[in-house]
Design a protein around this motif. Structure first.
Motif, PDB file in Angstrom:
ATOM      1  N   GLU A 127      -4.571   0.613  -1.631  1.00 53.74           N
ATOM      2  CA  GLU A 127      -4.233  -0.625  -1.602  1.00 53.74           C
ATOM      3  C   GLU A 127      -3.596  -1.223  -2.967  1.00 53.74           C
ATOM      4  OE1 GLU A 127      -6.672  -3.182   0.265  1.00 53.74           O
ATOM      5  OE2 GLU A 127      -6.840  -2.009   2.083  1.00 53.74           O
ATOM      6  N   GLY A 128      -2.917  -2.249  -2.930  1.00 49.94           N
ATOM      7  CA  GLY A 128      -2.504  -2.805  -4.134  1.00 49.94           C
ATOM      8  C   GLY A 128      -1.822  -2.319  -5.005  1.00 49.94           C
ATOM      9  N   VAL A 129      -0.769  -1.568  -4.629  1.00 47.98           N
ATOM     10  CA  VAL A 129       0.254  -0.803  -5.770  1.00 47.98           C
ATOM     11  C   VAL A 129       1.275  -1.804  -6.170  1.00 47.98           C
ATOM     12  CG1 VAL A 129      -0.495   1.648  -4.501  1.00 47.98           C
ATOM     13  CG2 VAL A 129       1.424   0.173  -3.756  1.00 47.98           C
ATOM     14  N   SER A 130       1.809  -1.543  -7.222  1.00 46.83           N
ATOM     15  CA  SER A 130       3.042  -2.230  -7.588  1.00 46.83           C
ATOM     16  C   SER A 130       4.242  -1.447  -7.304  1.00 46.83           C
ATOM     17  CB  SER A 130       2.840  -2.611  -9.161  1.00 46.83           C
ATOM     18  OG  SER A 130       3.853  -3.179  -9.632  1.00 46.83           O
ATOM     19  N   VAL A 131       5.122  -2.283  -6.520  1.00 49.94           N
ATOM     20  CA  VAL A 131       6.427  -1.577  -5.986  1.00 49.94           C
ATOM     21  C   VAL A 131       7.489  -2.208  -6.767  1.00 49.94           C
ATOM     22  CG1 VAL A 131       7.742  -1.010  -4.115  1.00 49.94           C
ATOM     23  CG2 VAL A 131       5.301  -1.088  -3.937  1.00 49.94           C
ATOM     24  N   ASP A 132       8.595  -1.666  -7.272  1.00 46.88           N
ATOM     25  CA  ASP A 132       9.613  -2.194  -7.867  1.00 46.88           C
ATOM     26  C   ASP A 132      10.804  -1.126  -7.350  1.00 46.88           C
ATOM     27  OD1 ASP A 132      11.314  -3.562  -9.335  1.00 46.88           O
ATOM     28  OD2 ASP A 132      11.282  -2.597 -11.098  1.00 46.88           O
ATOM     29  N   GLY A 133      12.097  -2.115  -7.102  1.00 45.20           N
ATOM     30  CA  GLY A 133      13.229  -1.352  -6.861  1.00 45.20           C
ATOM     31  C   GLY A 133      13.440  -1.683  -5.064  1.00 45.20           C
ATOM     32  N   ASN A 134      13.920  -0.635  -4.639  1.00 45.85           N
ATOM     33  CA  ASN A 134      14.218  -0.818  -3.302  1.00 45.85           C
ATOM     34  C   ASN A 134      13.324  -0.829  -2.126  1.00 45.85           C
ATOM     35  OD1 ASN A 134      16.272  -1.088  -1.015  1.00 45.85           O
ATOM     36  ND2 ASN A 134      16.735   1.248  -1.092  1.00 45.85           N
ATOM     37  N   PHE A 135      12.527  -1.915  -2.079  1.00 48.13           N
ATOM     38  CA  PHE A 135      11.460  -1.944  -1.238  1.00 48.13           C
ATOM     39  C   PHE A 135      11.835  -3.123  -0.271  1.00 48.13           C
ATOM     40  CE2 PHE A 135       7.323  -3.389  -0.290  1.00 48.13           C
ATOM     41  CZ  PHE A 135       6.836  -2.661   0.608  1.00 48.13           C
ATOM     42  N   LEU A 136      11.710  -3.194   0.940  1.00 53.19           N
ATOM     43  CA  LEU A 136      11.920  -4.404   2.151  1.00 53.19           C
ATOM     44  C   LEU A 136      10.458  -4.928   2.006  1.00 53.19           C
ATOM     45  CD1 LEU A 136      13.851  -5.901   3.844  1.00 53.19           C
ATOM     46  CD2 LEU A 136      13.229  -4.230   5.546  1.00 53.19           C
ATOM     47  N   LYS A 137      10.482  -6.309   1.863  1.00 49.96           N
ATOM     48  CA  LYS A 137       9.447  -7.045   2.350  1.00 49.96           C
ATOM     49  C   LYS A 137       9.710  -7.667   3.751  1.00 49.96           C
ATOM     50  CE  LYS A 137       7.767  -8.613  -2.349  1.00 49.96           C
ATOM     51  NZ  LYS A 137       7.587  -9.932  -3.367  1.00 49.96           N
ATOM     52  N   LYS A 138       8.890  -7.502   4.513  1.00 48.93           N
ATOM     53  CA  LYS A 138       8.800  -8.028   5.860  1.00 48.93           C
ATOM     54  C   LYS A 138       8.342  -9.099   6.153  1.00 48.93           C
ATOM     55  CE  LYS A 138       9.542  -3.288   7.632  1.00 48.93           C
ATOM     56  NZ  LYS A 138       9.310  -2.331   8.675  1.00 48.93           N
ATOM     57  N   LEU A 139       7.735  -9.423   7.358  1.00 45.92           N
ATOM     58  CA  LEU A 139       6.998 -10.644   7.944  1.00 45.92           C
ATOM     59  C   LEU A 139       5.659 -10.661   7.188  1.00 45.92           C
ATOM     60  CD1 LEU A 139       7.874 -10.701  11.688  1.00 45.92           C
ATOM     61  CD2 LEU A 139       8.770 -12.059   9.868  1.00 45.92           C
ATOM     62  N   VAL A 184       0.787  -1.222  -0.107  1.00 47.05           N
ATOM     63  CA  VAL A 184      -0.188   0.127   0.037  1.00 47.05           C
ATOM     64  C   VAL A 184       0.868   1.312  -0.071  1.00 47.05           C
ATOM     65  CG1 VAL A 184      -1.810  -1.304   1.480  1.00 47.05           C
ATOM     66  CG2 VAL A 184       0.012   0.334   2.367  1.00 47.05           C
ATOM     67  N   GLU A 185       0.358   2.325  -0.414  1.00 50.86           N
ATOM     68  CA  GLU A 185       0.963   3.634  -0.238  1.00 50.86           C
ATOM     69  C   GLU A 185      -0.088   4.522   0.637  1.00 50.86           C
ATOM     70  OE1 GLU A 185       1.393   5.262  -4.448  1.00 50.86           O
ATOM     71  OE2 GLU A 185      -0.904   5.650  -4.538  1.00 50.86           O
ATOM     72  N   ALA A 186       0.855   5.337   1.302  1.00 55.46           N
ATOM     73  CA  ALA A 186       0.142   6.201   2.385  1.00 55.46           C
ATOM     74  C   ALA A 186       0.590   7.399   2.395  1.00 55.46           C
ATOM     75  CB  ALA A 186       0.447   5.652   3.710  1.00 55.46           C
ATOM     76  N   LYS A 187      -0.120   8.453   1.841  1.00 49.68           N
ATOM     77  CA  LYS A 187      -0.179   9.868   1.879  1.00 49.68           C
ATOM     78  C   LYS A 187      -0.394  10.362   3.171  1.00 49.68           C
ATOM     79  CE  LYS A 187      -0.703   9.746  -3.153  1.00 49.68           C
ATOM     80  NZ  LYS A 187      -1.292   8.540  -3.264  1.00 49.68           N
ATOM     81  N   ILE A 188       0.250  11.245   3.869  1.00 47.37           N
ATOM     82  CA  ILE A 188      -0.238  11.904   5.015  1.00 47.37           C
ATOM     83  C   ILE A 188       0.167  13.422   5.062  1.00 47.37           C
ATOM     84  CG2 ILE A 188       0.524  12.223   7.592  1.00 47.37           C
ATOM     85  CD1 ILE A 188       1.979   9.119   7.156  1.00 47.37           C
ATOM     86  N   VAL A 189      -0.815  14.361   5.274  1.00 44.17           N
ATOM     87  CA  VAL A 189      -0.906  15.456   5.127  1.00 44.17           C
ATOM     88  C   VAL A 189      -1.020  16.141   6.726  1.00 44.17           C
ATOM     89  CG1 VAL A 189      -2.031  17.919   4.453  1.00 44.17           C
ATOM     90  CG2 VAL A 189      -1.758  15.545   2.985  1.00 44.17           C
ATOM     91  N   THR A 190      -0.155  16.821   7.135  1.00 39.13           N
ATOM     92  CA  THR A 190       0.048  17.309   8.517  1.00 39.13           C
ATOM     93  C   THR A 190       0.513  18.851   8.591  1.00 39.13           C
ATOM     94  OG1 THR A 190       1.300  16.967  10.775  1.00 39.13           O
ATOM     95  CG2 THR A 190       2.306  16.201   8.956  1.00 39.13           C
ATOM     96  N   LYS A 191       0.206  19.534   9.649  1.00 32.85           N
ATOM     97  CA  LYS A 191       0.802  20.592   9.836  1.00 32.85           C
ATOM     98  C   LYS A 191       1.713  20.618  10.953  1.00 32.85           C
ATOM     99  CE  LYS A 191      -3.520  23.223   8.144  1.00 32.85           C
ATOM    100  NZ  LYS A 191      -4.825  23.931   8.613  1.00 32.85           N
ATOM    101  N   ALA A 192       1.827  19.688  11.603  1.00 26.82           N
ATOM    102  CA  ALA A 192       2.709  19.602  12.553  1.00 26.82           C
ATOM    103  C   ALA A 192       4.194  19.658  12.169  1.00 26.82           C
ATOM    104  CB  ALA A 192       2.430  18.364  13.625  1.00 26.82           C
ATOM    105  N   ASP A 193       5.327  19.922  13.118  1.00 24.54           N
ATOM    106  CA  ASP A 193       6.478  19.670  12.832  1.00 24.54           C
ATOM    107  C   ASP A 193       6.820  18.195  12.800  1.00 24.54           C
ATOM    108  OD1 ASP A 193       9.190  19.757  12.397  1.00 24.54           O
ATOM    109  OD2 ASP A 193       9.670  20.476  14.611  1.00 24.54           O
ATOM    110  N   THR A 194       7.334  17.837  11.453  1.00 26.62           N
ATOM    111  CA  THR A 194       7.216  16.151  11.176  1.00 26.62           C
ATOM    112  C   THR A 194       8.752  15.537  11.654  1.00 26.62           C
ATOM    113  OG1 THR A 194       8.420  16.686   8.959  1.00 26.62           O
ATOM    114  CG2 THR A 194       5.854  16.732   9.222  1.00 26.62           C
TER     115      THR A 194
END
Length: 291
Positions: free
Chosen positions: A279-291, A208-218
Motif C-alpha cells: 500500500e501507499g506507493v507513489s505513482v507518476d506517469g500514465n496511471f488512471l485515477k478511478k472512482l 497499491v502495487e500487486a505482484k502475482i506469482v502463478t503457474k497457470a496460463d495467464t
C-alpha cells in the motif's frame, strides 16, 4: 463463476444495499428537513422537486420525489455504464441506485435536529460515509460518478473531482438565484463534510502495487484484468528458487478499493496464486485515477 466468487460478490452487493440505506437516512433525516441541497445530480433532482412543489403547487407531503427523479435521470447513465464500464460495475450500480431510490421514498422526511449547521455536519458524515462504503464495494451512486469516470477515460484532463466541481458550481449558482445566499452557504457546508466523509471511507486515493506469482496460463487472467478492472500489466517469466519450476509474475498498479476485485479475478483462474500487495506507493506517469 465459482461458488466462492458468487458468495463474495453477493456479500459486496448486499453491502451496497446497506450503504444506500445509510445514505438515505442521512439525507431524509438531516439534509432534506433542513432545506439543504446536495451536490451533483441528486442536488439537481432536489431543486426540481422544490420547483415542482413551490411553483406548481404539487404537494408530496413526507414523500421525497427527488429519489424517483434521480432514478429517471440515471437511466441513460445506466446504459453508458453497461456499454463502457463492464457488466459487473453496471449491476452493482443498478442495485445501489435502485435501493437508494426505494429507501429515499420509504424513509419519511423527518426533522430530528433543529440546528441547521448540525444537520449539515451530521447529514454529511452519514450520507458521505454511506456512499464511500458503496464505492469500496466496487459500486457507485450513479450520476456524476459514472459520468466523471467516462470522461476521465475519454480524456485524461478530466477527473471525477473536476466534473463534480463544475456540476456543483452550476447547481449552487442556480440555488443562489432561486432561493437565497443562506441556503447556498449551508449547502456548501454539507457538500464539504460529505466529500471529506466519503474520502475517509472510500480509499480511492491510496495507490497499491500487486505482484502475482502463478503457474497457470495467464492469457485469460490478463484479459479479465484488462476488461473487468481496466488496468495494465507488466509480466515476467520466473523460476522458483526451491522447486525450479517455471512460473509467471504479473505486476499491477491499482487503487486500494480494486484489490478485492483483483483477488477475485486471480483466484477465479488460479486458486493457488501467490499475491503480494503493497500500500501507499507513489505513482507518476500514465496511471488512471478511478472512482
Amino acid at each position: 463463476m465459482k461458488k466462492e466468487n458468487l458468495l463474495y460478490e453477493g456479500k459486496r452487493t448486499a453491502a451496497c444495499i446497506l450503504a444506500s440505506f445509510i445514505y438515505a437516512v442521512g439525507l431524509n433525516l438531516f439534509v432534506v428537513p433542513a432545506g439543504v441541497y446536495s451536490g451533483g445530480v441528486m442536488g439537481v433532482c432536489q431543486v426540481i422537486r422544490t420547483v415542482l412543489s413551490r411553483y406548481f403547487d404539487l404537494n408530496f407531503q413526507a414523500f421525497d420525489i427527488a429519489g424517483v427523479i434521480y432514478y429517471i435521470i440515471n437511466i441513460p447513465i445506466f446504459v453508458l455504464a453497461y456499454m463502457r464500464l463492464g457488466k459487473k460495475f453496471f449491476v452493482k450500480t443498478l442495485v445501489s441506485v435502485t435501493s437508494m431510490t426505494v429507501f429515499l421514498s420509504l424513509i419519511p422526511v423527518t426533522q430530528i435536529v433543529e440546528d441547521t449547521v448540525a444537520a449539515c455536519v451530521v447529514g454529511g458524515i452519514i450520507s458521505g460515509g454511506g456512499i464511500g462504503f458503496a464505492l469500496r464495494m466496487g459500486s457507485s451512486s450513479g450520476g456524476m460518478d459514472v459520468v466523471g469516470l467516462l470522461l476521465a477515460r475519454w480524456k485524461r484532463d478530466f477527473s471525477v473531482g473536476k466534473v463534480s466541481l463544475l456540476m456543483n458550481l452550476f447547481l449552487y449558482g442556480v440555488c443562489f438565484f432561486l432561493f437565497d445566499m443562506q441556503i447556498v452557504v449551508y449547502s456548501i457546508i454539507y457538500a464539504s463534510v460529505y466529500s471529506v466523509a466519503m474520502d475517509r471511507v472510500h480509499t480511492q486515493n491510496i495507490n497499491v502495487e500487486a505482484k502475482i506469482v502463478t503457474k497457470a496460463d495467464t492469457a485469460e487472467l490478463e484479459k479479465a484484468v484488462f476488461e473487468e478492472i481496466y488496468r495494465g500489466i507488466t509480466k515476467w517469466s520466473t523460476e522458483g528458487a526451491y522447486t525450479h519450476e517455471d512460473s509467471h509474475m504479473l505486476y499491477i498498479t491499482l487503487s486500494k478499493y480494486e484489490v478485492g476485485r483483483l483477488k477475485a479475478v486471480v483466484h477465479k483462474y488460479d486458486p493457488h496464486a501467490f499475491i503480494v500487495v503493497t500500500e501507499g506507493v507513489s505513482v507518476d506517469g500514465n496511471f488512471l485515477k478511478k472512482l
